[in-house]
Design an enzyme around this catalytic site. Structure first.
Site, short mmCIF file in Angstrom:
data_model
loop_
_atom_site.label_atom_id
_atom_site.label_comp_id
_atom_site.label_asym_id
_atom_site.label_seq_id
_atom_site.Cartn_x
_atom_site.Cartn_y
_atom_site.Cartn_z
N THR A 156 6.90 18.77 20.78
CA THR A 156 6.29 18.66 19.45
C THR A 156 7.18 17.78 18.58
OG1 THR A 156 7.27 20.82 18.92
CG2 THR A 156 4.94 20.79 19.51
N LYS A 182 10.89 23.16 25.53
CA LYS A 182 10.66 22.38 24.33
C LYS A 182 11.12 23.19 23.14
CE LYS A 182 7.90 22.68 21.52
NZ LYS A 182 7.86 23.41 20.18
N THR A 193 12.58 31.72 21.19
CA THR A 193 12.45 30.67 20.19
C THR A 193 12.04 29.31 20.71
OG1 THR A 193 14.76 30.02 20.21
CG2 THR A 193 14.16 31.83 18.78
N GLU A 280 16.26 19.70 14.95
CA GLU A 280 15.69 18.73 14.00
C GLU A 280 16.77 18.18 13.07
OE1 GLU A 280 11.13 20.49 13.84
OE2 GLU A 280 12.59 21.16 12.36
N ASN A 409 10.77 18.43 8.33
CA ASN A 409 9.93 19.57 8.02
C ASN A 409 9.05 19.36 6.81
OD1 ASN A 409 10.48 22.04 9.87
ND2 ASN A 409 12.45 21.03 9.62
N THR A 414 2.05 15.89 8.20
CA THR A 414 1.52 14.56 7.90
C THR A 414 1.90 13.54 8.94
OG1 THR A 414 3.47 14.08 6.53
CG2 THR A 414 1.54 15.00 5.42
#
Length: 414
Positions: A156, A182, A193, A280, A409, A414
């Protein structure tokens, strides 16, 4: 970019006898993007899973648990990305079941022999037309040597795919272990998680596999944190196809179990740490060792207090040896573990790397800011806390918070 994560292109990912994988571009969220994966499991395989404990767990999690409980044989897994099918009510349950029904029909197996998995945006319904249309192409691609495209197809917000393989020897039988995972954000256990799938061709009985899957999760995916948020869709699956030819391992005292357990754990820990390395916006990989606790629960509570503290994580990003933030996190760990309420802070020793930075309730006399600063410049930082009150230890893997974490995040939908 991920912190010191080897490229999947440089890895050898051998097939696992009895396990075939096929992918498709179903356009679930983005066009021309691998986003649907089918994993077919040979008859006679043992399959076990551990799942999120988030009370808002996704529809696929409910169905996976049900099918694992009632099915005599799991025959296939189906994974979609781009949409979590979580917070979707009864429609979400129907959509997950429709996916199982369609794949079961194509493989000519019972519906409860299918395990569904989803990951992506929460509170949105699956685009069922596109998802179901992607099943046939995925089935048509089923092959044993598709672990690399499989790793790409479950991503993702991941920057890089995550995979690992190893082998071991059980008497005269060579055993293969290959896995993918992932995850990059919404990473904090009350299970695993992320999505993780590990397969081996060893023969392991179903009851024993159930036990060791939980143990391996606790020593790997339950030891990581990116942002302190436990996902709604966390799932960790181990498949033991039994096609290597070894006599089935049924006894927890069997000496051969230790060998295969270590190979499975090695794979799971690599995949778990790969998630943190690809956290991230991460720029630092942080290892938190907590030693000499009264219990593993104590050690993990202290480790997680440090690992998920936004103040600690932002200090790590800034390469700032802000000792006070780490000490404060240790001090409030008692909120998660009652036995820590009598923690004597004067007995604690805190190290950054091999540098003693705090002892006897305050800054170590030998510590210098220059020594701490030097440690903090590294991309990989080790923090060690010695509680000096018992014999239990734990290691937690985490990462820093950068500007990019907020950007990723903020722009997620979007």
């Amino acid at each position: 970019m991920p912190v010191n994560l080897p490229s999947i292109e440089n890895q050898i990912l051998p097939p696992v006898k009895g396990v075939r994988l096929g992918w498709a571009e179903a356009n679930i969220k983005k066009p021309n993007h691998k986003d649907l994966l089918v994993i077919e499991v040979a008859y006679g395989s043992s399959v076990s899973g551990v799942f999120t404990q988030n009370r808002f767990c996704a529809a696929p999690v409910h169905i996976c648990k049900k099918h694992l409980d009632e099915a005599k044989q799991i025959k296939a897994l189906v994974i979609n990305t781009g949409n979590a099918n979580a917070g979707t009510g009864e429609q979400g349950m129907q959509d997950a079941m429709s996916t199982c029904e369609q794949l079961a029909s194509q493989l000519d197996v019972p519906v409860n022999a299918i395990l569904p998995f989803s990951t992506g945006v929460i509170l949105e319904h699956l685009p069922m037309g596109r998802l179901l249309a992607g099943l046939a192409p995925a089935v048509n691609r089923l092959t044993e040597d598709a672990w690399e495209p499989a790793a790409w197809s479950i991503m993702t917000t991941d920057v890089a795919p995550k995979a690992y393989a190893t082998t071991c020897q059980l008497a005269e039988h060579s055993i293969q272990v290959t896995g993918i995972s992932k995850g990059a954000g919404m990473i904090h256990p009350n299970m695993a998680t992320m999505l993780g799938f590990i397969a081996t061709d060893a023969a392991i009985s179903q009851p024993l596999l159930n036990d060791i899957t939980k143990q391996i999760a606790d020593l790997s995916f339950n030891c990581i944190s990116v942002d302190g948020d436990t996902s709604t869709n966390d799932s960790f699956i181990i498949i033991a196809s039994g096609k290597a030819g070894n006599p089935e391992i049924t006894d927890s005292e069997d000496p051969l179990l230790k060998t295969i357990f270590q190979s499975l754990l090695e794979t799971a820990q690599y995949l778990a740490k790969a998630i943190v390395r690809d956290g991230e916006g991460a720029t630092k990989f942080i290892t938190v060792n907590v030693l000499d606790a009264l219990s593993n629960e104590e050690a993990k509570a202290v480790g997680y207090a440090i690992a998920k503290s936004p103040l600690v994580k932002t200090a790590m990003f800034a390469s700032d040896p802000n000792l006070g933030r780490v000490l404060a996190a240790i001090g409030y760990a008692s909120r998660e573990c009652e036995s820590l309420q009598d923690l004597n802070v004067d007995n604690i020793e805190l190290y950054f790397g091999d540098v003693l930075v705090a002892e006897k309730g305050g800054r170590a006399h030998s510590y210098t800011e220059e020594a701490g600063q030097k440690i903090m410049q590294d991309a990989e930082i080790e923090i060690t806390v010695k509680l000096n009150r018992g014999n239990d230890n734990a290691t937690i893997w985490s990462c820093d918070f950068s500007y990019d974490y907020v950007r990723i995040n903020a722009e997620y939908r979007t």
